[in-house]
Design a protein around this motif. Structure first.
Motif, PDB file in Angstrom:
ATOM      1  N   VAL A 184      44.344  52.206  36.245  1.00 24.56           N
ATOM      2  CA  VAL A 184      43.058  52.117  37.407  1.00 24.56           C
ATOM      3  C   VAL A 184      42.556  50.485  37.277  1.00 24.56           C
ATOM      4  O   VAL A 184      42.365  50.003  38.579  1.00 24.56           O
ATOM      5  CB  VAL A 184      42.121  53.299  37.119  1.00 24.56           C
ATOM      6  N   ILE A 185      42.400  50.285  36.049  1.00 23.25           N
ATOM      7  CA  ILE A 185      41.567  49.029  35.979  1.00 23.25           C
ATOM      8  C   ILE A 185      42.753  47.991  36.206  1.00 23.25           C
ATOM      9  O   ILE A 185      42.146  46.980  37.290  1.00 23.25           O
ATOM     10  CB  ILE A 185      41.497  48.743  34.335  1.00 23.25           C
ATOM     11  N   GLN A 186      44.113  47.843  36.267  1.00 21.11           N
ATOM     12  CA  GLN A 186      44.861  46.862  36.670  1.00 21.11           C
ATOM     13  C   GLN A 186      44.927  46.751  38.122  1.00 21.11           C
ATOM     14  O   GLN A 186      44.864  45.673  38.899  1.00 21.11           O
ATOM     15  CB  GLN A 186      46.483  47.171  36.155  1.00 21.11           C
ATOM     16  N   ALA A 220      42.579  48.198  40.311  1.00 18.02           N
ATOM     17  CA  ALA A 220      41.291  47.614  40.842  1.00 18.02           C
ATOM     18  C   ALA A 220      41.111  46.129  40.728  1.00 18.02           C
ATOM     19  O   ALA A 220      40.554  45.716  41.843  1.00 18.02           O
ATOM     20  CB  ALA A 220      40.249  48.323  40.016  1.00 18.02           C
ATOM     21  N   VAL A 221      41.612  45.607  39.657  1.00 15.29           N
ATOM     22  CA  VAL A 221      41.569  44.020  39.905  1.00 15.29           C
ATOM     23  C   VAL A 221      42.438  43.295  40.751  1.00 15.29           C
ATOM     24  O   VAL A 221      41.925  42.703  41.594  1.00 15.29           O
ATOM     25  CB  VAL A 221      42.055  43.586  38.424  1.00 15.29           C
ATOM     26  N   GLU A 222      43.613  43.905  41.042  1.00 15.24           N
ATOM     27  CA  GLU A 222      44.443  43.425  42.278  1.00 15.24           C
ATOM     28  C   GLU A 222      43.693  43.576  43.520  1.00 15.24           C
ATOM     29  O   GLU A 222      43.850  42.982  44.365  1.00 15.24           O
ATOM     30  CB  GLU A 222      45.903  44.078  42.156  1.00 15.24           C
ATOM     31  N   LEU A 223      43.025  44.593  43.636  1.00 12.93           N
ATOM     32  CA  LEU A 223      42.356  45.067  45.038  1.00 12.93           C
ATOM     33  C   LEU A 223      41.027  44.471  45.039  1.00 12.93           C
ATOM     34  O   LEU A 223      40.405  44.768  46.159  1.00 12.93           O
ATOM     35  CB  LEU A 223      42.396  46.541  45.259  1.00 12.93           C
ATOM     36  N   GLY A 224      40.643  43.603  44.125  1.00 13.63           N
ATOM     37  CA  GLY A 224      39.487  42.707  44.488  1.00 13.63           C
ATOM     38  C   GLY A 224      38.162  43.276  43.800  1.00 13.63           C
ATOM     39  O   GLY A 224      37.267  42.754  44.100  1.00 13.63           O
ATOM     40  N   ALA A 225      37.997  44.329  42.895  1.00 11.92           N
ATOM     41  CA  ALA A 225      36.911  44.980  42.471  1.00 11.92           C
ATOM     42  C   ALA A 225      36.271  43.542  41.560  1.00 11.92           C
ATOM     43  O   ALA A 225      37.024  42.811  40.769  1.00 11.92           O
ATOM     44  CB  ALA A 225      37.004  46.017  41.319  1.00 11.92           C
ATOM     45  N   ALA A 226      35.084  43.618  41.657  1.00 11.34           N
ATOM     46  CA  ALA A 226      34.306  42.299  40.881  1.00 11.34           C
ATOM     47  C   ALA A 226      34.219  42.810  39.398  1.00 11.34           C
ATOM     48  O   ALA A 226      33.824  42.091  38.518  1.00 11.34           O
ATOM     49  CB  ALA A 226      33.069  42.026  41.640  1.00 11.34           C
ATOM     50  N   GLU A 227      33.900  44.082  39.164  1.00  9.42           N
ATOM     51  CA  GLU A 227      33.436  44.611  37.882  1.00  9.42           C
ATOM     52  C   GLU A 227      34.031  46.157  38.041  1.00  9.42           C
ATOM     53  O   GLU A 227      34.019  46.813  38.678  1.00  9.42           O
ATOM     54  CB  GLU A 227      31.831  44.710  37.557  1.00  9.42           C
ATOM     55  N   ILE A 228      34.394  46.559  36.634  1.00  9.94           N
ATOM     56  CA  ILE A 228      34.900  47.968  36.612  1.00  9.94           C
ATOM     57  C   ILE A 228      33.953  48.665  35.593  1.00  9.94           C
ATOM     58  O   ILE A 228      33.903  47.758  34.257  1.00  9.94           O
ATOM     59  CB  ILE A 228      36.360  48.079  36.164  1.00  9.94           C
ATOM     60  N   GLU A 270      38.468  46.213  24.437  1.00 12.18           N
ATOM     61  CA  GLU A 270      39.344  44.939  24.285  1.00 12.18           C
ATOM     62  C   GLU A 270      40.473  44.936  25.150  1.00 12.18           C
ATOM     63  O   GLU A 270      40.939  44.020  25.785  1.00 12.18           O
ATOM     64  CB  GLU A 270      39.555  44.519  22.891  1.00 12.18           C
ATOM     65  N   ARG A 271      41.281  46.201  25.048  1.00 14.47           N
ATOM     66  CA  ARG A 271      42.276  46.430  25.847  1.00 14.47           C
ATOM     67  C   ARG A 271      42.147  46.261  27.234  1.00 14.47           C
ATOM     68  O   ARG A 271      43.031  45.626  27.947  1.00 14.47           O
ATOM     69  CB  ARG A 271      43.101  47.573  25.447  1.00 14.47           C
ATOM     70  N   TRP A 272      41.247  46.890  27.748  1.00 15.83           N
ATOM     71  CA  TRP A 272      40.943  46.862  29.279  1.00 15.83           C
ATOM     72  C   TRP A 272      40.702  45.646  29.604  1.00 15.83           C
ATOM     73  O   TRP A 272      41.037  45.343  30.833  1.00 15.83           O
ATOM     74  CB  TRP A 272      39.630  47.875  29.478  1.00 15.83           C
ATOM     75  N   ASN A 273      39.857  44.856  28.742  1.00 20.33           N
ATOM     76  CA  ASN A 273      39.663  43.270  29.317  1.00 20.33           C
ATOM     77  C   ASN A 273      40.844  42.414  29.252  1.00 20.33           C
ATOM     78  O   ASN A 273      40.782  41.737  30.272  1.00 20.33           O
ATOM     79  CB  ASN A 273      38.517  42.869  28.519  1.00 20.33           C
ATOM     80  N   LYS A 274      41.611  42.740  28.301  1.00 21.43           N
ATOM     81  CA  LYS A 274      43.140  42.048  28.463  1.00 21.43           C
ATOM     82  C   LYS A 274      43.741  42.434  29.601  1.00 21.43           C
ATOM     83  O   LYS A 274      44.502  41.324  30.307  1.00 21.43           O
ATOM     84  CB  LYS A 274      43.812  42.470  27.402  1.00 21.43           C
ATOM     85  N   ILE A 275      43.783  43.854  30.132  1.00 23.86           N
ATOM     86  CA  ILE A 275      44.466  44.294  31.135  1.00 23.86           C
ATOM     87  C   ILE A 275      43.915  43.435  32.458  1.00 23.86           C
ATOM     88  O   ILE A 275      44.514  43.124  33.195  1.00 23.86           O
ATOM     89  CB  ILE A 275      44.413  45.576  31.326  1.00 23.86           C
ATOM     90  N   SER A 276      42.658  43.533  32.550  1.00 24.59           N
ATOM     91  CA  SER A 276      41.922  42.792  33.521  1.00 24.59           C
ATOM     92  C   SER A 276      42.250  41.255  33.591  1.00 24.59           C
ATOM     93  O   SER A 276      42.637  40.750  34.944  1.00 24.59           O
ATOM     94  CB  SER A 276      40.389  42.960  33.504  1.00 24.59           C
ATOM     95  N   ARG A 277      42.618  40.673  32.485  1.00 26.06           N
ATOM     96  CA  ARG A 277      42.721  39.086  32.656  1.00 26.06           C
ATOM     97  C   ARG A 277      44.156  38.941  33.176  1.00 26.06           C
ATOM     98  O   ARG A 277      44.551  38.203  34.031  1.00 26.06           O
ATOM     99  CB  ARG A 277      42.594  38.726  31.123  1.00 26.06           C
ATOM    100  N   GLN A 278      45.019  39.878  32.631  1.00 31.07           N
ATOM    101  CA  GLN A 278      46.370  39.740  32.935  1.00 31.07           C
ATOM    102  C   GLN A 278      46.626  40.049  34.569  1.00 31.07           C
ATOM    103  O   GLN A 278      47.156  39.314  35.479  1.00 31.07           O
ATOM    104  CB  GLN A 278      47.285  40.926  32.195  1.00 31.07           C
ATOM    105  N   ALA A 279      45.958  41.059  34.923  1.00 31.74           N
ATOM    106  CA  ALA A 279      45.956  41.382  36.187  1.00 31.74           C
ATOM    107  C   ALA A 279      45.488  40.220  37.216  1.00 31.74           C
ATOM    108  O   ALA A 279      45.824  40.078  38.533  1.00 31.74           O
ATOM    109  CB  ALA A 279      45.364  42.628  36.633  1.00 31.74           C
ATOM    110  N   ALA A 280      44.137  39.688  36.710  1.00 32.14           N
ATOM    111  CA  ALA A 280      43.463  38.613  37.549  1.00 32.14           C
ATOM    112  C   ALA A 280      44.407  37.407  37.611  1.00 32.14           C
ATOM    113  O   ALA A 280      44.637  36.963  38.684  1.00 32.14           O
ATOM    114  CB  ALA A 280      42.272  38.216  36.751  1.00 32.14           C
TER     115      ALA A 280
END
Ligand code: SAH
Length: 240
Positions: A91-93, A95-103, A125-135
């Motif tokens: 979901v996090i990955q 949601a980042v692709e689709l433009g969410a500003a914050e999860i 920590e893992r979720w924020n890494k996933i967000s960084r990769q997806a961003a």
């Protein structure tokens, strides 16, 4: 062209990239002379050319500082109930692709997964890494922050401060399109999606008593991991 995130001090025309960011350059096989887009993650993008590499780091020259290129003016916060067996990762990955500003992950009565504090920090920590990769992969200008796990009450308190707030519920009658298309001049949107077992009636009542409308995404029941992506796509179509 690759999009990378580096800290860029105010007015800098050159930066040295070391540590994890440097290791990432190796993974991407970026060589001297290559140009990439760099975002400082705060307000500006740059054209960056790799000038030289040493064992410890790489030097990039920066040119053409410019405002963010792909971020929407509307900041969307996705409040997602904690899901079981790593499903929140996907979901996090997306949601980042689709433009969410914050999860923001929250705990709700029917959550199968429990937010445990010692494992919680590692997960965050893992979720924020996933967000960084997806961003990086999707060319975002910011790395959306992932935080939580907050309580249902805290989620409601935050959600109701948004210009538009939506409590997504499969039995709701009011459609998201109806609500959103009436309010195109807003700067913040928040929505809440329940866990696999859905929200309880008393949770839905709590949203309503806080003036947060129950919103439908259509007549079909979507999975907890599909609903956030559906509403983000609708917002993208209306606000971008
Ligand atoms: N209680 C249900 C469905 C849960 S679906 C059941 O167990 O059969 C998980 C979450 O996705 C819901 O809490 C809701 O937030 C969201 N959702 C699913 N379908 C939806 C729809 N048609 N409209 C709005 N939200 C929906």
């Amino acid at each position: 062209m690759h999009k990378l995130f580096f800290d860029v001090p105010e007015g800098a025309t050159e930066i040295t990239v070391e540590g994890e960011d440097f290791a990432h350059l190796t993974v991407l096989r970026i060589k001297a002379g290559e140009t990439v887009t760099v975002s400082d993650g705060v307000s500006r993008c740059y054209t960056a050319t790799a000038e030289s590499f040493s064992k410890k780091g790489a030097v990039f020259s920066l040119s053409n500082p410019r405002p963010f290129e792909v971020e929407s003016d509307v900041k969307i916060t996705a409040y997602c109930a904690l899901l079981k067996s790593g499903k929140s990762d996907g979901v996090i990955q997306k949601a980042v692709e689709l433009g969410a500003a914050e999860i923001v992950l929250f705990q709700s009565k029917n959550c199968v997964a429990e937010a445990s504090s010692e494992k919680g920090d590692r997960k965050l920590e893992r979720w924020n890494k996933i967000s960084r990769q997806a961003a990086m992969q999707s060319g975002r200008d910011i790395i959306p922050n992932v935080r939580g796990v907050i309580s249902f009450k805290e989620m409601i308190a935050e959600l109701k401060t948004k210009d538009i707030s939506m409590f997504l519920h499969e039995k709701a009658e009011y459609s998201s399109y109806e609500l959103l298309s009436k309010s195109l001049k807003v700067s913040t949107i928040g929505f809440a999606v329940g866990p696999e077992g859905g929200f309880t009636d008393s949770e839905a009542d709590e949203a309503t008593s806080n003036n947060i409308p129950l919103i439908s995404l259509g007549k079909r029941i979507l999975r907890a991991e599909t609903a956030p992506l559906c509403i983000l796509s609708i917002c993208g179509a209306l606000f971008e």
